[in-house]
Every structure is written in structure tokens, then in C-alpha cells.
Design a protein around this motif. Structure first.
Motif, mmCIF file in Angstrom:
data_model
loop_
_atom_site.group_PDB
_atom_site.id
_atom_site.type_symbol
_atom_site.label_atom_id
_atom_site.label_comp_id
_atom_site.label_asym_id
_atom_site.label_seq_id
_atom_site.Cartn_x
_atom_site.Cartn_y
_atom_site.Cartn_z
ATOM 1 N N MET A 207 38.679 29.222 40.080
ATOM 2 C CA MET A 207 39.676 28.368 39.437
ATOM 3 C C MET A 207 40.519 29.174 38.439
ATOM 4 O O MET A 207 41.739 29.086 38.447
ATOM 5 N N LEU A 208 39.828 29.956 37.591
ATOM 6 C CA LEU A 208 40.539 30.758 36.603
ATOM 7 C C LEU A 208 41.424 31.800 37.292
ATOM 8 O O LEU A 208 42.546 32.077 36.841
ATOM 9 N N HIS A 209 40.926 32.343 38.397
ATOM 10 C CA HIS A 209 41.683 33.341 39.152
ATOM 11 C C HIS A 209 42.991 32.753 39.675
ATOM 12 O O HIS A 209 44.043 33.394 39.614
ATOM 13 N N LYS A 210 42.954 31.519 40.158
ATOM 14 C CA LYS A 210 44.169 30.866 40.659
ATOM 15 C C LYS A 210 45.161 30.618 39.530
ATOM 16 O O LYS A 210 46.368 30.815 39.698
ATOM 17 N N ILE A 211 44.659 30.187 38.388
ATOM 18 C CA ILE A 211 45.535 29.927 37.242
ATOM 19 C C ILE A 211 46.205 31.222 36.790
ATOM 20 O O ILE A 211 47.412 31.245 36.507
ATOM 21 N N LEU A 212 45.428 32.306 36.737
ATOM 22 C CA LEU A 212 45.998 33.586 36.327
ATOM 23 C C LEU A 212 47.048 34.074 37.313
ATOM 24 O O LEU A 212 48.069 34.653 36.911
ATOM 25 N N LYS A 213 46.821 33.846 38.602
ATOM 26 C CA LYS A 213 47.813 34.239 39.604
ATOM 27 C C LYS A 213 49.104 33.450 39.426
ATOM 28 O O LYS A 213 50.202 34.005 39.536
ATOM 29 N N ILE A 214 48.983 32.167 39.131
ATOM 30 C CA ILE A 214 50.170 31.327 38.924
ATOM 31 C C ILE A 214 50.932 31.770 37.683
ATOM 32 O O ILE A 214 52.163 31.910 37.700
ATOM 33 N N VAL A 215 50.203 32.032 36.579
ATOM 34 C CA VAL A 215 50.845 32.486 35.337
ATOM 35 C C VAL A 215 51.521 33.834 35.569
ATOM 36 O O VAL A 215 52.658 34.054 35.130
ATOM 37 N N ALA A 216 50.856 34.744 36.277
ATOM 38 C CA ALA A 216 51.446 36.051 36.572
ATOM 39 C C ALA A 216 52.699 35.897 37.429
ATOM 40 O O ALA A 216 53.701 36.591 37.211
ATOM 41 N N ALA A 217 52.674 34.998 38.393
ATOM 42 C CA ALA A 217 53.836 34.779 39.251
ATOM 43 C C ALA A 217 55.006 34.219 38.445
ATOM 44 O O ALA A 217 56.158 34.651 38.610
ATOM 45 N N ILE A 218 54.739 33.271 37.560
ATOM 46 C CA ILE A 218 55.802 32.677 36.738
ATOM 47 C C ILE A 218 56.418 33.725 35.818
ATOM 48 O O ILE A 218 57.647 33.838 35.703
#
Length: 146
Positions: free
Chosen positions: A1-12
Motif C-alpha cells: 500500500m505504501l509503495h503504491k502511494i509513494l509511486k503516485i506521489v513520485a509520479a505527480i
């Protein structure tokens, strides 16, 4: 879950950085030099600050987490911090304040400021020698083991 959130934040953040970079490149050097840089460069700087703060926060959190999950690592870290503190304390005790007056932009350097500068230089020299000896020892050990 945390990994997905970090990927989204990095993409933004990546997307915002790319958009800001394209805006800067499209405006050209002359627009930035003439004073239009506030609307172009500032958003890029804020993105860089956000990324820096996030990286520092994650590094601190994961280092602390790793220290408490790996007790042998904690012991070695505390030994390293203690040795560094000992070098700083010994450097402060060994260095003396300079009685000569040094003119600075803010006024004249006090004896305490001169003492701290001397301590910093002494600690720097000690740490340079320790680092050089460690590299030499490591190289010799590697050559001998082959």
C-alpha cells in the motif's frame, strides 16, 4: 500500500517538474533574465524543496527503523557517533583561542569564535588522517588477501 502511494506521489512530483521545466525552456533565457523568472523558476524551486524534504524525511525514518530492528547495527552506529564526538571534544580541548583580532564583515571575531574555528580545523585534520589511514589499511589488506 505504501509503495503504491509513494509511486503516485513520485509520479505527480515528476509531472509537475516536467511541466515546470518545459515552461522554463519555452520562455527562454531572455525572459528569465528580464525578470519574468518569478512565475517560471519559483515553482521548480518549490518542487525541488518538496522532494528534498521528502527524501530527508524518508532517510531519517528508515535509518531509525533499521537501527532499532538491527541491534548489532545500533551498537556499531553508537560506537561511530561516540568516536566522532570524542574527536570533536578532543579537538576543542586541544585547540586554543587566538588572541589576534580578525576583522570580519560583521565586526571582529571573538576569542570564542576563533576557538571554535581552531577546533573545527583540528577535527577536520584528524578525520582526514583517519580516513586516509582507513583507505590505506583497506587497500593493503585487500592486496595481502589475494
Amino acid at each position: 500500500m505504501l509503495h503504491k502511494i509513494l509511486k503516485i506521489v513520485a509520479a505527480i512530483l515528476s509531472l509537475a517538474g516536467i511541466v515546470s521545466l518545459v515552461r522554463i525552456i519555452a520562455a527562454g533565457d531572455e525572459a528569465i533574465k528580464t525578470g519574468e523568472k518569478a512565475g517560471l523558476v519559483d515553482p521548480m524551486a518549490y518542487i525541488a524543496y518538496i522532494i528534498l524534504i521528502l527524501v530527508l524525511a524518508f532517510v531519517v525514518v528508515f535509518v531509525i527503523k533499521n537501527l532499532f530492528t538491527n541491534t548489532s547495527g545500533l551498537k556499531n552506529t553508537l560506537i561511530g557517533v561516540g568516536a566522532f564526538a570524542a574527536v570533536l571534544i578532543i579537538s576543542y580541548v586541544v585547540s586554543g583561542g587566538d588572541t589576534m583580532k580578525y576583522k570580519l564583515q560583521e565586526g571582529i571575531a571573538t576569542e570564542g569564535q576563533s576557538h571554535m574555528v581552531g577546533a573545527g580545523l583540528t577535527a577536520f585534520y584528524v578525520l582526514i588522517v583517519v580516513a586516509a589511514l582507513a583507505m590505506i589499511f583497506s587497500g593493503v589488506k585487500k592486496v595481502i588477501s589475494k
